[in-house]
Design a protein around this motif. Sequence first.
Motif, PDB file in Angstrom:
ATOM      1  N   TYR A 168       0.837  -1.203   0.000  1.00 58.10           N
ATOM      2  CA  TYR A 168       0.000   0.000   0.000  1.00 58.10           C
ATOM      3  C   TYR A 168       0.877   1.262   0.000  1.00 58.10           C
ATOM      4  O   TYR A 168       0.614   2.220  -0.741  1.00 58.10           O
ATOM      5  N   ALA A 169       1.904   1.259   0.849  1.00 55.55           N
ATOM      6  CA  ALA A 169       2.795   2.422   0.923  1.00 55.55           C
ATOM      7  C   ALA A 169       3.535   2.628  -0.396  1.00 55.55           C
ATOM      8  O   ALA A 169       3.692   3.765  -0.868  1.00 55.55           O
ATOM      9  N   PHE A 170       3.997   1.546  -0.986  1.00 58.28           N
ATOM     10  CA  PHE A 170       4.697   1.596  -2.270  1.00 58.28           C
ATOM     11  C   PHE A 170       3.798   2.216  -3.342  1.00 58.28           C
ATOM     12  O   PHE A 170       4.220   3.123  -4.080  1.00 58.28           O
ATOM     13  N   CYS A 171       2.567   1.746  -3.422  1.00 57.41           N
ATOM     14  CA  CYS A 171       1.643   2.251  -4.444  1.00 57.41           C
ATOM     15  C   CYS A 171       1.321   3.728  -4.222  1.00 57.41           C
ATOM     16  O   CYS A 171       1.259   4.513  -5.182  1.00 57.41           O
ATOM     17  N   GLY A 172       1.127   4.128  -2.970  1.00 56.81           N
ATOM     18  CA  GLY A 172       0.820   5.521  -2.681  1.00 56.81           C
ATOM     19  C   GLY A 172       1.959   6.450  -3.052  1.00 56.81           C
ATOM     20  O   GLY A 172       1.742   7.523  -3.637  1.00 56.81           O
ATOM     21  N   PHE A 173       3.182   6.040  -2.735  1.00 52.61           N
ATOM     22  CA  PHE A 173       4.340   6.878  -3.040  1.00 52.61           C
ATOM     23  C   PHE A 173       4.503   7.071  -4.540  1.00 52.61           C
ATOM     24  O   PHE A 173       4.680   8.201  -5.029  1.00 52.61           O
ATOM     25  N   PHE A 174       4.425   5.976  -5.296  1.00 54.82           N
ATOM     26  CA  PHE A 174       4.662   6.104  -6.730  1.00 54.82           C
ATOM     27  C   PHE A 174       3.460   6.688  -7.470  1.00 54.82           C
ATOM     28  O   PHE A 174       3.623   7.256  -8.554  1.00 54.82           O
ATOM     29  N   LEU A 175       2.284   6.604  -6.897  1.00 53.65           N
ATOM     30  CA  LEU A 175       1.146   7.331  -7.457  1.00 53.65           C
ATOM     31  C   LEU A 175       1.423   8.833  -7.410  1.00 53.65           C
ATOM     32  O   LEU A 175       1.187   9.557  -8.396  1.00 53.65           O
ATOM     33  N   ALA A 176       1.957   9.300  -6.287  1.00 58.28           N
ATOM     34  CA  ALA A 176       2.296  10.721  -6.166  1.00 58.28           C
ATOM     35  C   ALA A 176       3.391  11.112  -7.156  1.00 58.28           C
ATOM     36  O   ALA A 176       3.333  12.185  -7.779  1.00 58.28           O
ATOM     37  N   CYS A 177       4.392  10.245  -7.334  1.00 58.74           N
ATOM     38  CA  CYS A 177       5.485  10.542  -8.267  1.00 58.74           C
ATOM     39  C   CYS A 177       4.989  10.627  -9.708  1.00 58.74           C
ATOM     40  O   CYS A 177       5.389  11.517 -10.471  1.00 58.74           O
ATOM     41  N   VAL A 178       4.124   9.695 -10.093  1.00 62.27           N
ATOM     42  CA  VAL A 178       3.586   9.694 -11.457  1.00 62.27           C
ATOM     43  C   VAL A 178       2.765  10.955 -11.703  1.00 62.27           C
ATOM     44  O   VAL A 178       2.867  11.588 -12.767  1.00 62.27           O
ATOM     45  N   CYS A 179       1.963  11.337 -10.734  1.00 59.22           N
ATOM     46  CA  CYS A 179       1.158  12.550 -10.884  1.00 59.22           C
ATOM     47  C   CYS A 179       2.053  13.785 -11.014  1.00 59.22           C
ATOM     48  O   CYS A 179       1.771  14.691 -11.809  1.00 59.22           O
ATOM     49  N   GLY A 180       3.144  13.821 -10.253  1.00 61.09           N
ATOM     50  CA  GLY A 180       4.080  14.935 -10.366  1.00 61.09           C
ATOM     51  C   GLY A 180       4.709  15.018 -11.743  1.00 61.09           C
ATOM     52  O   GLY A 180       4.859  16.111 -12.312  1.00 61.09           O
ATOM     53  N   ALA A 181       5.074  13.863 -12.304  1.00 60.10           N
ATOM     54  CA  ALA A 181       5.637  13.849 -13.655  1.00 60.10           C
ATOM     55  C   ALA A 181       4.608  14.328 -14.671  1.00 60.10           C
ATOM     56  O   ALA A 181       4.941  15.043 -15.628  1.00 60.10           O
ATOM     57  N   GLY A 182       3.345  13.956 -14.471  1.00 55.41           N
ATOM     58  CA  GLY A 182       2.290  14.409 -15.376  1.00 55.41           C
ATOM     59  C   GLY A 182       2.132  15.917 -15.366  1.00 55.41           C
ATOM     60  O   GLY A 182       1.958  16.546 -16.422  1.00 55.41           O
ATOM     61  N   VAL A 183       2.199  16.508 -14.191  1.00 58.47           N
ATOM     62  CA  VAL A 183       2.115  17.965 -14.089  1.00 58.47           C
ATOM     63  C   VAL A 183       3.271  18.619 -14.842  1.00 58.47           C
ATOM     64  O   VAL A 183       3.093  19.614 -15.557  1.00 58.47           O
ATOM     65  N   ALA A 184       4.475  18.046 -14.716  1.00 59.06           N
ATOM     66  CA  ALA A 184       5.642  18.597 -15.406  1.00 59.06           C
ATOM     67  C   ALA A 184       5.476  18.526 -16.922  1.00 59.06           C
ATOM     68  O   ALA A 184       5.849  19.455 -17.646  1.00 59.06           O
ATOM     69  N   VAL A 185       4.910  17.427 -17.425  1.00 61.06           N
ATOM     70  CA  VAL A 185       4.691  17.288 -18.868  1.00 61.06           C
ATOM     71  C   VAL A 185       3.716  18.348 -19.368  1.00 61.06           C
ATOM     72  O   VAL A 185       3.938  18.977 -20.412  1.00 61.06           O
ATOM     73  N   VAL A 186       2.638  18.556 -18.642  1.00 63.72           N
ATOM     74  CA  VAL A 186       1.642  19.549 -19.057  1.00 63.72           C
ATOM     75  C   VAL A 186       2.255  20.949 -19.073  1.00 63.72           C
ATOM     76  O   VAL A 186       2.015  21.743 -19.993  1.00 63.72           O
ATOM     77  N   ARG A 187       3.064  21.247 -18.074  1.00 66.89           N
ATOM     78  CA  ARG A 187       3.677  22.576 -18.007  1.00 66.89           C
ATOM     79  C   ARG A 187       4.678  22.811 -19.133  1.00 66.89           C
ATOM     80  O   ARG A 187       4.872  23.948 -19.561  1.00 66.89           O
ATOM     81  N   ARG A 188       5.309  21.747 -19.618  1.00 66.57           N
ATOM     82  CA  ARG A 188       6.307  21.893 -20.687  1.00 66.57           C
ATOM     83  C   ARG A 188       5.788  21.314 -21.999  1.00 66.57           C
ATOM     84  O   ARG A 188       6.555  20.797 -22.812  1.00 66.57           O
ATOM     85  N   ARG A 189       4.525  21.435 -22.212  1.00 71.35           N
ATOM     86  CA  ARG A 189       3.893  20.865 -23.401  1.00 71.35           C
ATOM     87  C   ARG A 189       4.537  21.317 -24.712  1.00 71.35           C
ATOM     88  O   ARG A 189       4.750  20.485 -25.606  1.00 71.35           O
ATOM     89  N   PRO A 190       4.871  22.594 -24.907  1.00 72.03           N
ATOM     90  CA  PRO A 190       5.474  22.988 -26.194  1.00 72.03           C
ATOM     91  C   PRO A 190       6.765  22.242 -26.508  1.00 72.03           C
ATOM     92  O   PRO A 190       7.017  21.883 -27.664  1.00 72.03           O
ATOM     93  N   VAL A 191       7.593  22.009 -25.483  1.00 74.91           N
ATOM     94  CA  VAL A 191       8.851  21.296 -25.703  1.00 74.91           C
ATOM     95  C   VAL A 191       8.582  19.850 -26.104  1.00 74.91           C
ATOM     96  O   VAL A 191       9.203  19.310 -27.026  1.00 74.91           O
ATOM     97  N   VAL A 192       7.630  19.226 -25.419  1.00 70.20           N
ATOM     98  CA  VAL A 192       7.321  17.826 -25.702  1.00 70.20           C
ATOM     99  C   VAL A 192       6.688  17.674 -27.078  1.00 70.20           C
ATOM    100  O   VAL A 192       7.019  16.758 -27.838  1.00 70.20           O
ATOM    101  N   GLU A 193       5.792  18.580 -27.423  1.00 71.93           N
ATOM    102  CA  GLU A 193       5.087  18.470 -28.699  1.00 71.93           C
ATOM    103  C   GLU A 193       5.982  18.743 -29.898  1.00 71.93           C
ATOM    104  O   GLU A 193       5.599  18.464 -31.032  1.00 71.93           O
ATOM    105  N   ALA A 194       7.169  19.279 -29.652  1.00 72.27           N
ATOM    106  CA  ALA A 194       8.077  19.557 -30.767  1.00 72.27           C
ATOM    107  C   ALA A 194       8.572  18.283 -31.437  1.00 72.27           C
ATOM    108  O   ALA A 194       9.047  18.313 -32.567  1.00 72.27           O
ATOM    109  N   LEU A 195       8.477  17.173 -30.737  1.00 68.03           N
ATOM    110  CA  LEU A 195       8.893  15.891 -31.311  1.00 68.03           C
ATOM    111  C   LEU A 195       7.665  15.043 -31.594  1.00 68.03           C
ATOM    112  O   LEU A 195       6.891  14.747 -30.693  1.00 68.03           O
TER     113      LEU A 195
END
Length: 392
Positions: free
Chosen positions: A360-387
């Motif tokens: 349970y602890a493992f899943c909760g921690f990495f759920l938070a990490c994945v969500c954080g990475a998703g926020v970073a992708v959305v914020r840098r969308r122009p850079v990502v969409e360039a490829l």
Amino acid sequence: MARPSWIAASVFLVFAASNAPAPLYVVWQREMGFPPSTVSLIFVSYIVGSVVALVFGGRASDRFGRRAVLLPALGLAIVACLVFATARTPLWLETGRFFIGLASGAFGAAGSAAIADAFGPGRGGRAALYASAAPVAGSAVGPLLSGVLADVAPAPTRLVFLVLIVPLAAAVIPLTAVGGRPAGVGGRWVQLPSIPREIAGTVVLAMAVAGSPFALAGLFISLGPALIADLLGNDSRTLAGAVSFVVFGAGASAQFLVRRMSIYRVAVVGLTVSALAAVLIAVAVGAASVPVIVVAAIAAGLGQSLAQLAGLTLARGYAPAGRTAEVVSMVWLAGYATVGSGILGLGFLADGIGLRPATYAFCGFFLACVCGAGVAVVRRRPVVEALEADTH
């Protein structure tokens, strides 16, 4: 110059061997009498070997050529299979995992770069697809083969490794045709990989995208068989291997289904599905449900594979000339470091509080990490969409 498909086949075989031990951990655990934390240490030995290979292998590949790295790494994979086939103590298993980690790390960096070299300029999307799909497909087939042989054939902890040695030895032939040293690349070969300053933000983003989903998928090839046996009450090695196959098989299939999607969409879908996987793993453990764990495995495989494809494409697309393998190594390094620390923490936490609450602890921690990475992708969308994922 070797064909990209033959190089990819060699990558496939090494990763099949690297994940073949997954369904056998429970068998070894019962034969040798070690706790979950030892399973984690055995798995982390693989991570350490992979990290060492990624730290030095990518740079050495750019400096001396792909063949100079891939052929010795293939030899290490064969030695690792021999060690597994004759293992008597956990130390033997840790040694075998370290050797196969060295091999898979080298193939992750130098193999990916060799595939890109074989495709040539202007076909980066297809190169990324081959380089990402080959290790995922190998990671799927290895545990399934191992699990089936463990249930239906004699010598359950030996036969699969003896079988794998044959095609691994044959892979020497196509790898001898891999191109030599890239033109115009010099410098020291014993040098830590680094992120070029001008693309630091993009590479860090690629590392974040690929990292946490890797840990969720890695659960199924480390302590996953123990979850199935102890918490879900099913001792079938074939089932354990099949769950690992589902994880990586779903991932390999997904990469061909998203060929025309932008890398931004691939990253968003991969991270979203990975978040769902974290929730489903926790639900499966709480409900002791085999069907839910299978669905969770599919989600983990899809998420990890798509996130890996996005991360590798970003890193390779922005890498300066002559530093492709070095930059790609950083993305693989992030994935291995994340899964290694996560599984090690899970194993020791399970020794202290039990496997169920630790999961349970493992899943909760990495759920938070994945969500954080998703926020970073959305914020840098122009850079990502360039490829664009131009894989046709």
